[in-house]
Design a protein around this motif. Structure first.
Motif, PDB file in Angstrom:
ATOM      1  N   LYS A 262     -31.647  12.383 -19.639  1.00  0.00           N
ATOM      2  CA  LYS A 262     -32.948  11.824 -19.997  1.00  0.00           C
ATOM      3  C   LYS A 262     -33.826  12.809 -20.761  1.00  0.00           C
ATOM      4  O   LYS A 262     -34.879  12.428 -21.262  1.00  0.00           O
ATOM      5  CB  LYS A 262     -33.681  11.371 -18.723  1.00  0.00           C
ATOM      6  N   MET A 263     -33.397  14.057 -20.837  1.00  0.00           N
ATOM      7  CA  MET A 263     -34.206  15.081 -21.487  1.00  0.00           C
ATOM      8  C   MET A 263     -33.987  15.071 -22.995  1.00  0.00           C
ATOM      9  O   MET A 263     -32.869  14.913 -23.469  1.00  0.00           O
ATOM     10  CB  MET A 263     -33.859  16.462 -20.930  1.00  0.00           C
ATOM     11  N   GLU A 264     -35.076  15.273 -23.739  1.00  0.00           N
ATOM     12  CA  GLU A 264     -34.972  15.290 -25.195  1.00  0.00           C
ATOM     13  C   GLU A 264     -34.608  16.666 -25.733  1.00  0.00           C
ATOM     14  O   GLU A 264     -34.334  16.818 -26.932  1.00  0.00           O
ATOM     15  CB  GLU A 264     -36.288  14.833 -25.818  1.00  0.00           C
ATOM     16  N   ARG A 265     -34.607  17.689 -24.868  1.00  0.00           N
ATOM     17  CA  ARG A 265     -34.256  19.031 -25.305  1.00  0.00           C
ATOM     18  C   ARG A 265     -33.738  19.839 -24.112  1.00  0.00           C
ATOM     19  O   ARG A 265     -33.991  19.504 -22.953  1.00  0.00           O
ATOM     20  CB  ARG A 265     -35.459  19.749 -25.897  1.00  0.00           C
ATOM     21  N   ILE A 266     -33.029  20.907 -24.410  1.00  0.00           N
ATOM     22  CA  ILE A 266     -32.564  21.809 -23.366  1.00  0.00           C
ATOM     23  C   ILE A 266     -33.741  22.673 -22.903  1.00  0.00           C
ATOM     24  O   ILE A 266     -34.537  23.152 -23.717  1.00  0.00           O
ATOM     25  CB  ILE A 266     -31.398  22.682 -23.890  1.00  0.00           C
ATOM     26  N   LEU A 267     -33.863  22.860 -21.599  1.00  0.00           N
ATOM     27  CA  LEU A 267     -34.977  23.637 -21.046  1.00  0.00           C
ATOM     28  C   LEU A 267     -34.605  25.118 -20.991  1.00  0.00           C
ATOM     29  O   LEU A 267     -34.481  25.734 -19.927  1.00  0.00           O
ATOM     30  CB  LEU A 267     -35.364  23.102 -19.671  1.00  0.00           C
ATOM     31  N   LEU A 268     -34.424  25.677 -22.173  1.00  0.00           N
ATOM     32  CA  LEU A 268     -34.122  27.098 -22.363  1.00  0.00           C
ATOM     33  C   LEU A 268     -35.050  27.615 -23.442  1.00  0.00           C
ATOM     34  O   LEU A 268     -35.094  27.072 -24.553  1.00  0.00           O
ATOM     35  CB  LEU A 268     -32.659  27.287 -22.764  1.00  0.00           C
ATOM     36  N   HIS A 269     -35.786  28.689 -23.131  1.00  0.00           N
ATOM     37  CA  HIS A 269     -36.867  29.136 -24.008  1.00  0.00           C
ATOM     38  C   HIS A 269     -36.887  30.663 -24.075  1.00  0.00           C
ATOM     39  O   HIS A 269     -36.924  31.340 -23.039  1.00  0.00           O
ATOM     40  CB  HIS A 269     -38.203  28.619 -23.452  1.00  0.00           C
ATOM     41  N   ALA A 270     -36.833  31.201 -25.301  1.00  0.00           N
ATOM     42  CA  ALA A 270     -36.939  32.651 -25.511  1.00  0.00           C
ATOM     43  C   ALA A 270     -38.405  33.036 -25.362  1.00  0.00           C
ATOM     44  O   ALA A 270     -39.176  32.990 -26.329  1.00  0.00           O
ATOM     45  CB  ALA A 270     -36.405  33.018 -26.890  1.00  0.00           C
ATOM     46  N   TYR A 271     -38.780  33.413 -24.157  1.00  0.00           N
ATOM     47  CA  TYR A 271     -40.183  33.566 -23.781  1.00  0.00           C
ATOM     48  C   TYR A 271     -40.792  34.888 -24.246  1.00  0.00           C
ATOM     49  O   TYR A 271     -41.905  34.920 -24.761  1.00  0.00           O
ATOM     50  CB  TYR A 271     -40.272  33.437 -22.263  1.00  0.00           C
ATOM     51  N   LEU A 290     -44.601  27.857 -23.906  1.00  0.00           N
ATOM     52  CA  LEU A 290     -43.488  27.017 -23.480  1.00  0.00           C
ATOM     53  C   LEU A 290     -43.287  25.769 -24.323  1.00  0.00           C
ATOM     54  O   LEU A 290     -42.179  25.248 -24.411  1.00  0.00           O
ATOM     55  CB  LEU A 290     -43.692  26.597 -22.018  1.00  0.00           C
ATOM     56  N   GLY A 291     -44.329  25.274 -24.918  1.00  0.00           N
ATOM     57  CA  GLY A 291     -44.220  24.023 -25.670  1.00  0.00           C
ATOM     58  C   GLY A 291     -44.471  22.834 -24.752  1.00  0.00           C
ATOM     59  O   GLY A 291     -44.278  22.915 -23.533  1.00  0.00           O
ATOM     60  N   PRO A 292     -44.900  21.691 -25.299  1.00  0.00           N
ATOM     61  CA  PRO A 292     -45.328  20.558 -24.466  1.00  0.00           C
ATOM     62  C   PRO A 292     -44.236  19.956 -23.592  1.00  0.00           C
ATOM     63  O   PRO A 292     -44.502  19.592 -22.448  1.00  0.00           O
ATOM     64  CB  PRO A 292     -45.831  19.536 -25.492  1.00  0.00           C
ATOM     65  N   ASP A 296     -44.666  20.228 -19.629  1.00  0.00           N
ATOM     66  CA  ASP A 296     -44.845  18.983 -18.872  1.00  0.00           C
ATOM     67  C   ASP A 296     -43.807  18.852 -17.768  1.00  0.00           C
ATOM     68  O   ASP A 296     -44.122  18.408 -16.654  1.00  0.00           O
ATOM     69  CB  ASP A 296     -44.760  17.774 -19.812  1.00  0.00           C
ATOM     70  N   TYR A 297     -42.570  19.239 -18.079  1.00  0.00           N
ATOM     71  CA  TYR A 297     -41.504  19.137 -17.077  1.00  0.00           C
ATOM     72  C   TYR A 297     -41.791  20.064 -15.894  1.00  0.00           C
ATOM     73  O   TYR A 297     -41.654  19.667 -14.727  1.00  0.00           O
ATOM     74  CB  TYR A 297     -40.154  19.484 -17.694  1.00  0.00           C
ATOM     75  N   LEU A 298     -42.201  21.285 -16.186  1.00  0.00           N
ATOM     76  CA  LEU A 298     -42.494  22.234 -15.112  1.00  0.00           C
ATOM     77  C   LEU A 298     -43.700  21.777 -14.293  1.00  0.00           C
ATOM     78  O   LEU A 298     -43.707  21.896 -13.062  1.00  0.00           O
ATOM     79  CB  LEU A 298     -42.739  23.622 -15.698  1.00  0.00           C
ATOM     80  N   ASN A 299     -44.717  21.254 -14.952  1.00  0.00           N
ATOM     81  CA  ASN A 299     -45.892  20.765 -14.223  1.00  0.00           C
ATOM     82  C   ASN A 299     -45.541  19.611 -13.289  1.00  0.00           C
ATOM     83  O   ASN A 299     -46.127  19.461 -12.210  1.00  0.00           O
ATOM     84  CB  ASN A 299     -46.975  20.315 -15.201  1.00  0.00           C
ATOM     85  N   LYS A 300     -44.576  18.798 -13.669  1.00  0.00           N
ATOM     86  CA  LYS A 300     -44.190  17.633 -12.879  1.00  0.00           C
ATOM     87  C   LYS A 300     -43.262  17.993 -11.723  1.00  0.00           C
ATOM     88  O   LYS A 300     -43.399  17.468 -10.614  1.00  0.00           O
ATOM     89  CB  LYS A 300     -43.505  16.603 -13.773  1.00  0.00           C
ATOM     90  N   HIS A 301     -42.328  18.918 -11.947  1.00  0.00           N
ATOM     91  CA  HIS A 301     -41.280  19.197 -10.966  1.00  0.00           C
ATOM     92  C   HIS A 301     -41.509  20.487 -10.172  1.00  0.00           C
ATOM     93  O   HIS A 301     -40.789  20.733  -9.194  1.00  0.00           O
ATOM     94  CB  HIS A 301     -39.918  19.261 -11.655  1.00  0.00           C
ATOM     95  N   PHE A 302     -42.480  21.296 -10.568  1.00  0.00           N
ATOM     96  CA  PHE A 302     -42.742  22.571  -9.899  1.00  0.00           C
ATOM     97  C   PHE A 302     -44.236  22.690  -9.620  1.00  0.00           C
ATOM     98  O   PHE A 302     -45.042  21.944 -10.177  1.00  0.00           O
ATOM     99  CB  PHE A 302     -42.293  23.746 -10.780  1.00  0.00           C
TER     100      PHE A 302
END
Length: 325
Positions: A262-271, A290-292, A296-302
């Motif tokens: 269901k994800m539109e992108r991989i949740l991997l980020h060169a921070y 992090l980008g939107p 958004d995913y982190l705000n919802k699940h963490f």
């Protein structure tokens, strides 16, 4: 126009084509073409042997042939610039953006964007990769440094080689890691089962990644982790995680078919990206937001308050001490 030149000194015995592939980030075929065109010499002596065995301490010189400029594709996107001066450009690469052109790439790339911007770039990696010191996978977002001249490019390439340039990645994985700290030091090569994938291979290139736990998700099925690269192999983080049965959410190539579908992108980020500035010689550090989608995913699940505190850049750098190397 002055032809681009570069030189690199070996720190171990290695084949010439392998050594230049590592230093320039080009394919073995591109390196072979350079050697065939008599653009390469070793300790001042020209060579046409791609398989020449180099000794420790030898210096390889390259004079790049003049490149015919190719027109950039039309672009309909922009890229955030984190920092720019006369020598370097640091950008936050969006997810889904390919770094450089290739026969299999039909859409505009980061190199096309750079051409449209009219940014003066180094030529050490050739016309199709000019300015590109290191790369990020198409789906991976985050901080990248681009060289604006050949002197800066060579200096930054040497830092990749001696590990004074470093990167910290954030990722959301499923299931959570077993240990607080996991170090995987296993070689990576092309998968023999799927040519789109890389895999653990005893005949591959050495690869080392360190993973550290940061925060479990609300339901404890996922975990936010931070990853440090000690080498820069293709798909390195994803391959090393797969080797211990862990997958990044949104990774359709290496991941399991659960929430990632269901994800539109991989949740991997060169921070975080750090290196020594090629001119000032000062250590510089850059952080890419992090980008939107990932935010958004982190705000919802963490827990938002917790994860924002845990990803403080200074805190993350302190997590990785010299004792863990």
């Amino acid at each position: 126009m002055t032809q681009a030149k570069a030189h690199f000194t070996t720190d171990t015995a290695v084949r010439l084509d392998v050594f230049l592939t590592q230093q320039l980030g080009q394919t073995r075929n591109q390196i072979t073409q350079l050697i065939d065109q008599e653009c390469v010499s070793v300790d001042g002596k020209a060579t046409s042997k791609a398989g020449l065995k180099l000794k420790e301490g030898q210096t390889v010189y390259i004079i790049f042939p003049e490149q015919k400029s190719t027109p950039a594709l039309e672009i309909d996107f922009d890229v955030e610039i984190l920092y720019e001066d006369d020598d370097i450009l640091v950008i936050d690469k969006p997810s889904s953006l390919t770094v450089h052109p290739a026969l299999s790439v039909k859409e505009p790339t980061l190199v096309d964007w750079l051409k449209h911007k009219g940014i003066s770039l180094s030529t050490l990696s050739g016309e199709e990769r000019h300015g590109i010191v290191h790369r990020l996978d198409r789906g991976t977002s985050g901080a990248m440094v681009i060289a604006k001249n050949n002197v800066a490019h060579e200096a930054l390439s040497l830092q990749l080689q001696d590990k004074t340039m470093g990167r910290f990645y954030l990722a959301v994985v499923n299931p959570p890691m077993k240990e607080e700290v996991t170090v995987i030091d296993r070689p990576i090569g092309r998968s023999t089962h799927n040519r789109l994938k890389m895999a653990i291979s005893e005949t591959g290139k050495n690869a080392k990644t360190e993973f550290r736990k940061l925060l479990p998700s609300h339901d404890d099925t996922e975990e936010l982790i931070v990853c440090k690269l000690y080498t820069g192999r293709t798909h390195q983080i994803r391959v090393h995680l797969e080797s211990i049965s862990r997958h990044i959410i949104g990774d359709h190539l290496y991941g399991s078919h659960t929430k990632s579908d269901k994800m539109e992108r991989i949740l991997l980020h060169a921070y975080i990206l750090y290196f020594t500035h090629p001119t000032t010689h000062e250590k510089v550090t850059f952080t890419a937001s992090l980008g939107p989608v990932m935010e958004d995913y982190l705000n919802k699940h963490f827990d938002p308050k917790e994860f924002h505190a845990l990803i403080d850049p200074i805190r993350i750098e302190h997590l990785f001490s010299s004792e863990s190397l």
